[in-house]
Design a protein around this motif. Structure first.
Motif, PDB file in Angstrom:
ATOM      1  N   LEU A  83      35.676  30.897  37.174  1.00 26.84           N
ATOM      2  CA  LEU A  83      35.980  32.313  37.396  1.00 26.84           C
ATOM      3  C   LEU A  83      36.661  32.914  36.168  1.00 26.84           C
ATOM      4  CD1 LEU A  83      37.228  32.394  41.089  1.00 26.84           C
ATOM      5  CD2 LEU A  83      35.382  33.792  40.150  1.00 26.84           C
ATOM      6  N   LYS A  84      37.614  32.198  35.623  1.00 25.57           N
ATOM      7  CA  LYS A  84      38.324  32.696  34.437  1.00 25.57           C
ATOM      8  C   LYS A  84      37.375  32.812  33.250  1.00 25.57           C
ATOM      9  CE  LYS A  84      42.430  31.887  31.607  1.00 25.57           C
ATOM     10  NZ  LYS A  84      43.624  31.023  31.396  1.00 25.57           N
ATOM     11  N   ARG A  85      36.508  31.824  33.063  1.00 24.87           N
ATOM     12  CA  ARG A  85      35.554  31.849  31.952  1.00 24.87           C
ATOM     13  C   ARG A  85      34.606  33.041  32.059  1.00 24.87           C
ATOM     14  NH1 ARG A  85      30.478  30.161  30.018  1.00 24.87           N
ATOM     15  NH2 ARG A  85      29.663  30.062  32.141  1.00 24.87           N
ATOM     16  N   LEU A  86      34.254  33.387  33.286  1.00 24.16           N
ATOM     17  CA  LEU A  86      33.320  34.490  33.505  1.00 24.16           C
ATOM     18  C   LEU A  86      33.979  35.860  33.383  1.00 24.16           C
ATOM     19  CD1 LEU A  86      31.273  33.090  36.522  1.00 24.16           C
ATOM     20  CD2 LEU A  86      30.514  33.301  34.148  1.00 24.16           C
ATOM     21  N   GLY A  87      35.296  35.894  33.281  1.00 21.27           N
ATOM     22  CA  GLY A  87      35.968  37.167  33.075  1.00 21.27           C
ATOM     23  C   GLY A  87      36.864  37.636  34.196  1.00 21.27           C
ATOM     24  N   ALA A  88      37.028  36.833  35.247  1.00 21.39           N
ATOM     25  CA  ALA A  88      37.956  37.213  36.311  1.00 21.39           C
ATOM     26  C   ALA A  88      39.378  37.251  35.754  1.00 21.39           C
ATOM     27  CB  ALA A  88      37.868  36.237  37.468  1.00 21.39           C
ATOM     28  N   GLU A  89      40.114  38.276  36.129  1.00 20.30           N
ATOM     29  CA  GLU A  89      41.487  38.442  35.658  1.00 20.30           C
ATOM     30  C   GLU A  89      42.514  38.043  36.712  1.00 20.30           C
ATOM     31  OE1 GLU A  89      41.637  42.519  34.488  1.00 20.30           O
ATOM     32  OE2 GLU A  89      40.197  42.234  32.835  1.00 20.30           O
ATOM     33  N   ARG A  90      42.066  37.870  37.945  1.00 20.62           N
ATOM     34  CA  ARG A  90      42.920  37.450  39.062  1.00 20.62           C
ATOM     35  C   ARG A  90      42.008  36.870  40.125  1.00 20.62           C
ATOM     36  NH1 ARG A  90      44.736  43.697  40.383  1.00 20.62           N
ATOM     37  NH2 ARG A  90      42.651  44.578  40.271  1.00 20.62           N
ATOM     38  N   VAL A  91      42.600  36.254  41.151  1.00 17.58           N
ATOM     39  CA  VAL A  91      41.756  35.529  42.091  1.00 17.58           C
ATOM     40  C   VAL A  91      42.306  35.598  43.503  1.00 17.58           C
ATOM     41  CG1 VAL A  91      42.935  33.312  41.705  1.00 17.58           C
ATOM     42  CG2 VAL A  91      40.552  33.328  42.493  1.00 17.58           C
ATOM     43  N   PHE A  92      41.400  35.688  44.456  1.00 15.48           N
ATOM     44  CA  PHE A  92      41.705  35.431  45.860  1.00 15.48           C
ATOM     45  C   PHE A  92      41.198  34.028  46.144  1.00 15.48           C
ATOM     46  CE2 PHE A  92      41.164  35.116  50.328  1.00 15.48           C
ATOM     47  CZ  PHE A  92      42.105  35.959  50.900  1.00 15.48           C
ATOM     48  N   LEU A  93      42.057  33.164  46.675  1.00 13.20           N
ATOM     49  CA  LEU A  93      41.726  31.781  46.958  1.00 13.20           C
ATOM     50  C   LEU A  93      41.297  31.639  48.405  1.00 13.20           C
ATOM     51  CD1 LEU A  93      44.971  30.297  45.395  1.00 13.20           C
ATOM     52  CD2 LEU A  93      42.724  30.293  44.299  1.00 13.20           C
ATOM     53  N   GLY A  94      40.144  31.051  48.658  1.00 13.30           N
ATOM     54  CA  GLY A  94      39.688  30.833  50.022  1.00 13.30           C
ATOM     55  C   GLY A  94      39.128  29.444  50.194  1.00 13.30           C
ATOM     56  N   GLY A  95      39.379  28.854  51.364  1.00 12.80           N
ATOM     57  CA  GLY A  95      38.814  27.545  51.627  1.00 12.80           C
ATOM     58  C   GLY A  95      38.970  27.153  53.079  1.00 12.80           C
ATOM     59  N   ALA A  96      38.155  26.183  53.486  1.00 14.69           N
ATOM     60  CA  ALA A  96      38.206  25.661  54.841  1.00 14.69           C
ATOM     61  C   ALA A  96      38.512  24.176  54.803  1.00 14.69           C
ATOM     62  CB  ALA A  96      36.882  25.908  55.562  1.00 14.69           C
ATOM     63  N   SER A  97      39.354  23.729  55.731  1.00 11.03           N
ATOM     64  CA  SER A  97      39.781  22.346  55.827  1.00 11.03           C
ATOM     65  C   SER A  97      40.315  21.885  54.458  1.00 11.03           C
ATOM     66  CB  SER A  97      38.647  21.482  56.351  1.00 11.03           C
ATOM     67  OG  SER A  97      39.149  20.294  56.902  1.00 11.03           O
ATOM     68  N   CYS A  98      39.857  20.725  53.966  1.00  7.87           N
ATOM     69  CA  CYS A  98      40.382  20.260  52.680  1.00  7.87           C
ATOM     70  C   CYS A  98      40.022  21.208  51.534  1.00  7.87           C
ATOM     71  CB  CYS A  98      39.866  18.856  52.381  1.00  7.87           C
ATOM     72  SG  CYS A  98      40.690  17.568  53.340  1.00  7.87           S
ATOM     73  N   GLY A  99      38.988  22.037  51.721  1.00  7.62           N
ATOM     74  CA  GLY A  99      38.679  23.052  50.713  1.00  7.62           C
ATOM     75  C   GLY A  99      39.791  24.070  50.587  1.00  7.62           C
ATOM     76  N   GLY A 100      40.425  24.432  51.698  1.00  7.39           N
ATOM     77  CA  GLY A 100      41.563  25.346  51.649  1.00  7.39           C
ATOM     78  C   GLY A 100      42.781  24.693  51.032  1.00  7.39           C
ATOM     79  N   THR A 101      43.008  23.423  51.367  1.00  8.23           N
ATOM     80  CA  THR A 101      44.137  22.684  50.798  1.00  8.23           C
ATOM     81  C   THR A 101      44.019  22.607  49.282  1.00  8.23           C
ATOM     82  OG1 THR A 101      44.215  21.341  52.812  1.00  8.23           O
ATOM     83  CG2 THR A 101      45.401  20.500  50.896  1.00  8.23           C
ATOM     84  N   THR A 102      42.831  22.255  48.798  1.00  7.02           N
ATOM     85  CA  THR A 102      42.646  22.113  47.358  1.00  7.02           C
ATOM     86  C   THR A 102      42.616  23.468  46.648  1.00  7.02           C
ATOM     87  OG1 THR A 102      40.253  21.932  47.742  1.00  7.02           O
ATOM     88  CG2 THR A 102      41.476  19.885  47.498  1.00  7.02           C
ATOM     89  N   ALA A 103      42.112  24.513  47.314  1.00  2.55           N
ATOM     90  CA  ALA A 103      42.141  25.848  46.711  1.00  2.55           C
ATOM     91  C   ALA A 103      43.572  26.291  46.469  1.00  2.55           C
ATOM     92  CB  ALA A 103      41.413  26.847  47.612  1.00  2.55           C
ATOM     93  N   ALA A 104      44.447  26.054  47.453  1.00  2.00           N
ATOM     94  CA  ALA A 104      45.849  26.429  47.300  1.00  2.00           C
ATOM     95  C   ALA A 104      46.511  25.657  46.165  1.00  2.00           C
ATOM     96  CB  ALA A 104      46.598  26.189  48.616  1.00  2.00           C
ATOM     97  N   VAL A 105      46.228  24.359  46.097  1.00  2.00           N
ATOM     98  CA  VAL A 105      46.822  23.526  45.045  1.00  2.00           C
ATOM     99  C   VAL A 105      46.350  23.976  43.668  1.00  2.00           C
ATOM    100  CG1 VAL A 105      46.847  21.186  44.090  1.00  2.00           C
ATOM    101  CG2 VAL A 105      47.230  21.542  46.535  1.00  2.00           C
ATOM    102  N   ALA A 106      45.050  24.259  43.538  1.00  2.00           N
ATOM    103  CA  ALA A 106      44.523  24.724  42.252  1.00  2.00           C
ATOM    104  C   ALA A 106      45.126  26.068  41.870  1.00  2.00           C
ATOM    105  CB  ALA A 106      43.001  24.825  42.319  1.00  2.00           C
ATOM    106  N   GLY A 107      45.226  26.991  42.828  1.00  2.00           N
ATOM    107  CA  GLY A 107      45.763  28.311  42.541  1.00  2.00           C
ATOM    108  C   GLY A 107      47.230  28.297  42.173  1.00  2.00           C
TER     109      GLY A 107
END
Length: 311
Positions: A183-207
């Motif tokens: 997302l950052k490489r493509l030009g995003a300047e900020r992010v909304f993090l979304g995920g389900a189950s372990c996808g949500g857990t890892t999205a939060a950790v990455a963010g």
């Protein structure tokens, strides 16, 4: 707290976040599990009605960076994998009309991931699926957000679908980080993090790492801990608006207990806990639940409102 009610009997589902994962497939349709990636239910069910929330302001198309080159690797589910005209591997659940949006990401430990890049503009959205599901779990939501002017990246995690088959799932947080970096490489300047189950857990950790400013967080049936990844520590660093969703019947209440732990730890001053009584896990609450259309509209509205608040 808002409660979505249903008369459907409780479904007992298992969860990867309660123990470490491996790459051994399970029966079709099972969610996150201690045994690793299973093949998902069909992603072809009709999408619920679109939200009436006003559209995000259109962003003029920007000049995209060079695409990633395709990579040859062994996909996790070869019989559910195809190759795009550009040479990227993609899950066959992705409609042919969207396969030109597929790309190949490479994680910090050298694992190759199939991913979809939808939309354009500086407002990014990362959508991370459940273990045992696939890239299409969030596809309908990703398409709608892209149509509203957001730049969306949906990675398919290691040992799932068209992404690379490796020995274990011990570092799936690196898959979320690869999506965020894209997302950052493509030009995003900020992010909304979304995920389900372990996808949500890892999205939060990455963010929580601070790669991009976080404007909001969605966690659906997401455990407090997924292997060695700790969502409780992560959400203490994220004060952006946060939406947590869970079904009390999921794994006899074990999932709800962990979601409530993450909700209580969240530093967000604006946070919501949605309780869906369908018994479904993760995005199945939207795709299969009797009130899935309402929950889907809530998710879309929450993303839009989070970005409106960030302006």
């Amino acid at each position: 707290m808002r409660t979505i009610r249903s008369a459907i009997p409780v479904a007992l589902l298992c969860l990867c976040g309660l123990s470490a994962c491996s790459s051994t497939p399970q029966a079709a349709g099972a969610p996150d599990s201690a045994k690793g990636a299973a093949r998902p239910p069909s992603a072809g069910s009709p999408a619920p009605a679109r939200s009436a929330t006003p559209s995000h302001s259109a962003v003029p198309p920007s000049r995209r960076p060079a695409s990633h080159p395709p990579v040859n690797y062994t996909p996790s589910w070869p019989d559910r994998t195809t190759r795009t005209d550009a040479g990227h591997l993609v899950d066959t659940c992705v409609p042919k009309s969207l396969r030109d949006k597929a790309t190949t990401l490479t994680t910090s430990d050298g694992v190759h991931l199939s991913a979809l890049e939808l939309g354009d503009g500086p407002d990014g959205v990362l959508l991370d699926h459940e273990q045992g599901y696939n890239i299409c779990s969030f596809l309908d939501i990703g398409k709608e957000l892209a149509s509203r002017g957001y730049r969306v990246v949906i990675p398919e995690y290691r040992n799932h679908g068209a992404s690379e088959h490796v020995a274990d799932n011990e570092h799936i947080d690196r898959d979320a980080r690869a999506g965020l970096a894209e997302l950052k490489r493509l030009g995003a300047e900020r992010v909304f993090l979304g995920g389900a189950s372990c996808g949500g857990t890892t999205a939060a950790v990455a963010g929580a790492d601070g790669e991009l400013p976080v404007v909001g967080l969605l966690m659906m049936s997401s455990p407090a801990r997924c292997g060695g990844v700790d969502a409780v520590a992560a959400v203490r660093k994220i004060d952006a608006p946060s939406l947590f969703a869970v079904s009390p019947g999921d794994m006899n209440g074990a999932v709800e207990k962990q979601v409530r732990e993450v909700y209580a730890a969240s530093a967000a001053t604006r946070k919501r806990l949605v309780v869906d009584r369908s018994g479904y896990h993760g995005t199945d609450m939207i795709r299969l639940g009797p009130h899935g259309g309402e929950l889907r509209r809530d998710v879309i509205s929450f993303v839009v409102a989070a970005y409106d608040k960030a302006r």
